[in-house]
Scaffold this active site. Sequence first.
Site, PDB file in Angstrom:
ATOM      1  N   HIS A  96       2.918  -0.059  -8.670  1.00 56.54           N
ATOM      2  CA  HIS A  96       2.647   1.231  -9.311  1.00 56.54           C
ATOM      3  C   HIS A  96       3.018   1.290 -10.788  1.00 56.54           C
ATOM      4  O   HIS A  96       2.712   2.282 -11.452  1.00 56.54           O
ATOM      5  CB  HIS A  96       3.332   2.365  -8.538  1.00 56.54           C
ATOM      6  N   ASP A 123       2.279   9.876  -3.035  1.00 60.41           N
ATOM      7  CA  ASP A 123       3.344   8.863  -2.990  1.00 60.41           C
ATOM      8  C   ASP A 123       4.476   9.356  -2.104  1.00 60.41           C
ATOM      9  O   ASP A 123       4.684  10.568  -1.959  1.00 60.41           O
ATOM     10  CB  ASP A 123       3.868   8.658  -4.434  1.00 60.41           C
ATOM     11  N   HIS A 125       7.375   8.450  -3.125  1.00 56.68           N
ATOM     12  CA  HIS A 125       8.394   8.465  -4.181  1.00 56.68           C
ATOM     13  C   HIS A 125       7.917   9.250  -5.397  1.00 56.68           C
ATOM     14  O   HIS A 125       6.713   9.318  -5.650  1.00 56.68           O
ATOM     15  CB  HIS A 125       8.698   7.032  -4.637  1.00 56.68           C
ATOM     16  N   ASP A 127       8.769   8.372  -8.521  1.00 58.97           N
ATOM     17  CA  ASP A 127       8.564   7.400  -9.598  1.00 58.97           C
ATOM     18  C   ASP A 127       8.952   7.968 -10.959  1.00 58.97           C
ATOM     19  O   ASP A 127       8.258   7.779 -11.964  1.00 58.97           O
ATOM     20  CB  ASP A 127       7.112   6.882  -9.593  1.00 58.97           C
ATOM     21  N   HIS A 140       8.173  -0.025 -11.128  1.00 59.58           N
ATOM     22  CA  HIS A 140       7.278   0.791 -10.294  1.00 59.58           C
ATOM     23  C   HIS A 140       7.931   2.100  -9.852  1.00 59.58           C
ATOM     24  O   HIS A 140       7.230   2.987  -9.378  1.00 59.58           O
ATOM     25  CB  HIS A 140       6.725   0.001  -9.092  1.00 59.58           C
ATOM     26  N   ASP A 226      -0.550   5.796  -4.123  1.00 53.73           N
ATOM     27  CA  ASP A 226       0.401   4.777  -3.655  1.00 53.73           C
ATOM     28  C   ASP A 226       0.291   4.788  -2.136  1.00 53.73           C
ATOM     29  O   ASP A 226       0.530   5.826  -1.497  1.00 53.73           O
ATOM     30  CB  ASP A 226       1.803   5.184  -4.135  1.00 53.73           C
ATOM     31  N   ASP A 228       2.119   3.923   0.109  1.00 54.20           N
ATOM     32  CA  ASP A 228       3.304   4.335   0.874  1.00 54.20           C
ATOM     33  C   ASP A 228       3.380   5.848   1.070  1.00 54.20           C
ATOM     34  O   ASP A 228       4.258   6.358   1.775  1.00 54.20           O
ATOM     35  CB  ASP A 228       4.601   3.748   0.308  1.00 54.20           C
ATOM     36  N   GLU A 271       0.311  -0.555  -4.584  1.00 55.82           N
ATOM     37  CA  GLU A 271       1.428  -0.927  -3.706  1.00 55.82           C
ATOM     38  C   GLU A 271       0.996  -1.540  -2.376  1.00 55.82           C
ATOM     39  O   GLU A 271       1.831  -1.806  -1.515  1.00 55.82           O
ATOM     40  CB  GLU A 271       2.390   0.254  -3.455  1.00 55.82           C
TER      41      GLU A 271
HETATM   42  C1  DIR Z   1      13.088   3.531  -5.847  1.00 51.07           C
HETATM   43  C2  DIR Z   1      11.847   3.012  -5.106  1.00 51.07           C
HETATM   44  N1  DIR Z   1      12.945   4.934  -6.137  1.00 51.07           N
HETATM   45  C3  DIR Z   1      13.307   2.735  -7.126  1.00 51.07           C
HETATM   46  N2  DIR Z   1      10.701   3.347  -5.813  1.00 51.07           N
HETATM   47  C4  DIR Z   1       9.398   3.110  -5.485  1.00 51.07           C
HETATM   48  O1  DIR Z   1      13.568   1.554  -7.021  1.00 51.07           O
HETATM   49  O2  DIR Z   1      13.223   3.292  -8.205  1.00 51.07           O
HETATM   50  N3  DIR Z   1       8.965   2.502  -4.460  1.00 51.07           N
HETATM   51  N4  DIR Z   1       8.479   3.567  -6.315  1.00 51.07           N
HETATM   52  O3  DIR Z   1       7.658   2.355  -4.150  1.00 51.07           O
HETATM   53 MN    MN Z   2       5.942   4.796  -3.418  1.00 50.86          MN
HETATM   54 MN    MN Z   3       4.666   4.852  -6.431  1.00 49.94          MN
END
Ligand code: DIR
Ligand code: MN
Ligand code: MN
Length: 302
Positions: A96, A123, A125, A127, A140, A226, A228, A271
């Site tokens: 991402h 998503d 998350h 991000d 990402h 994304d 996920d 992703e």
């Molecule tokens: C977590 C995982 N918030 C990080 N982030 C994401 O590592 O910053 N996983 N985007 O897909």
């Molecule tokens: Mn994600």
């Molecule tokens: Mn993402």
Amino acid sequence: SPVSLIGVPTDVGAGHRGAGLGPDALRIAGLGDALTARGVDVRDLGNLAGPRNPWTAPVQGYRHLDEVVAWNRALMEATYAELQAGRMPIMLGGDHCLGIGSITAVARWCREQGKDLRVLWLDAHSDFNTSEVTPSGNVHGMPVACLCGLGPDALTRLGGDAPAIRPQQVHQIGIRSVDQEEKRLIKQHQVDVYDMRYIDEAGMKRTMEAALAGIDANTHLHVSFDVDFLDPSIAPGVGTTVPGGVNYREAQLVMEMIADTGRMGSLDIVELNPLLDNRNATAELAVDLVESLFGKSTLMRD
Ligand code: DIR
Ligand code: MN
Ligand code: MN
Ligand code: MN
């Protein structure tokens, strides 16, 4: 409008290897043919080239920053060229972090065309991490913050001026994993977040009505998908699965309601990690959902 597929085989922004195989997994699942069958003029531009993954530890809060910048610069140029040519770019990710390059290009093009850009961020998350607060150093987890001007100059000023977008232009759906300090940033910058609790209470129809409210003929809708976002039970082929995600029916409704606006102008599919998948099932599901994004529906509404 005609579509250009841009393969972005990067995993330099992720914590797992394998997302770089996502573009071919989507091709093998039949993405191009599915769009052609819907009457879309599709051109597959192949994969962009970029630096290999050095698989090194984070430095000052960023893992592989130089590589992330190189990939995003290439993608920004490719995305902008397709928009200029009157074609809808679809980014086949890749992790991402590529949303920085694609959306920076889309934002520039919208500014030049006088269009209102809205970003739908599907998503698990948010991000919205920065180098100060990231638990992983993986870029990402940072693209939305970078696009909003929080991050290293090399990413926030990819397109010249920063920020590329305002937080108010971003509408996030499906969120269920936000890091502690990231939560504070999301609130401080007032990103419009529809988390799983909101979806549970309001239902997906009302959630999407809220996220899409105010779209008009001058809106360019960028969808950053994304995978996920989806529940891991239906989409196991991702590096960072989070339980309690969007189910199949909800995902179809999301895509159909986006299609109904008629305003989607660009799309990231990110992703997807076929190394973690079950016989390419996640890529096939993504293709199924993209068909709905392009207006496929049952007889009822044809
Ligand atoms: C977590 C995982 N918030 C990080 N982030 C994401 O590592 O910053 N996983 N985007 O897909
Ligand atoms: Mn994600
Ligand atoms: Mn993402
Ligand atoms: Mn299908």
